[in-house]
Write a protein that holds these residues in place. Sequence first.
Motif: not given
Length: 394
Positions: A343-347
Motif C-alpha cells: 500500500d505504501d508503494t509510490e506510482a
Amino acid sequence: SVQARRGDRLAVRGAMIDPGSYEGKTDLQGLRHGCGTYVYPNAYFTYEGDWDRGQKHGQGKLSMGDGSFYEGGFEKGEIQGEGSRSWPDGVVYKGQFQLGEKHGYGTLTSEEGATYVGTWSRNKRHGQGTLTDPDGSVYDGQFVAHKQNGRGAFKDADGSVYNGDWADGIRHGTGQMTWSDGTTYDGEWSEGSIDGRGLCKSGERAYEGLWSSGRPIAQATALAWQGLLPAPGEEAAAAEGEGEQLAEGATPSMDVVVGAAIPPFVVRCIDADGATACFESGRCISTIMRRRAQKEPVDPKKKGKKGEPEEPEKPPEVLSEVLLGSAFSVQGVVTFNALTIPDDTEATTYDGECEFTFQDATPDHPVLTFALLDAEMMPVVRVSVAAAPPDEQK
C-alpha cells in the motif's frame, strides 16, 4: 619312540605316563571315563566334566589361566554343540559350536554392550543376524564372512533408517533411506554413497535423476521468464514451454496497481540447455520489486571517438528493494499467484523506474543440495505502477 595315545597319555618306550593331573573316574583300562577333573601339564588349562574312554565327551567346563572359559558340550575331545564361551575382556558367546569354533546359531555380547544374535560360520557372522552397537544402532539382515552382505536394514542411533543392499559392510546396490528429519531416498548406492539413479524427497524439495558421490548430477542453472499465468484452456501451451512470445532482446513488462494483487505469473528453472528443470522441485524463488533512479540523458561529449568501441552502459542506481514473496518450484516451474503491491508503494513517474527481479533463496540441505542460481542471470520484468483508484485509497 614317542607316540600319542588316547586320553592325553604318552607312550615312552612302552611305559605309560600321564603328564597332567587327573582326579575322577576311569575305566578298566585306566582311561578317564565318567566324571573327572584334569589339569593339563602347563596348568593353564583345566577341564572338569564328562569323559569317554580318555576323551572329553558330554558336558564339561574348560578353564584357562587368563580367566576365560568354555562351558558346554564336548564330543570326542572337541568343543561341540551348545555351550558358553567367556573371554577376559568381558566378551561372552552363548550358542552352538563346531570343532571349537562359533558355528551355527548364537549370541555374542561385548563388555561395552554390543550384541550379535544370529548364525555363525567358523567364528564369523554368516547368514541372518541382528547386530546392535552400544550407541543403540541396529543392523538386521544378512552377513557373509563377518560383514553385512546381501539385504539388510540398519537403524542408526539418530533415528535414520536404511533398508536395502549391502556389500562388504557398506551400502551398495539399491535401497531406501529415511533420515531423522524426514528426508527420503529410494534408488541406487555405490560404496556407501548415493550413486546412480534415484528419487530424493524432503518436504517441498525433490530430485529424481542421476546422482554421483551423494550429490545430484543434473542442476538448474538459470531462471527464465515464462509469462502471465495462462487463462483456462491455455495451460497446454504453457506446459510445452511456449510462454510469452517476446522479440529477441526484449524485456517483459507488466502493469500493476498499488495495494492490488499482482496478476499471476510463471517463471521456469532451466538447465544449461535451456530446458525446464523438470527433474527438481522445491527450489525457493523470491520476487523482489526494485526501484531505480531515473536514467540520465546521454552526454554526446562523453561518447568515445568515432570507430572506438563504446563502454557498456551502466544501469541506473538501485534506490530501494522490497521482497514481495516467495514460491517453490514444482518440476522446475514456479508459479506466483498470491503477490500484492504494498500500500505504501509510490506510482511510477518515468520509464524504468520499477522492475521485478528474482532471487534463489533455497536453503542448504545436508542431502538434497541445489546449487544456487546465478544472481546475475535472473530475468527482469519492467513494471508500471499505477496509483489505486480514489475510492480504494485509504
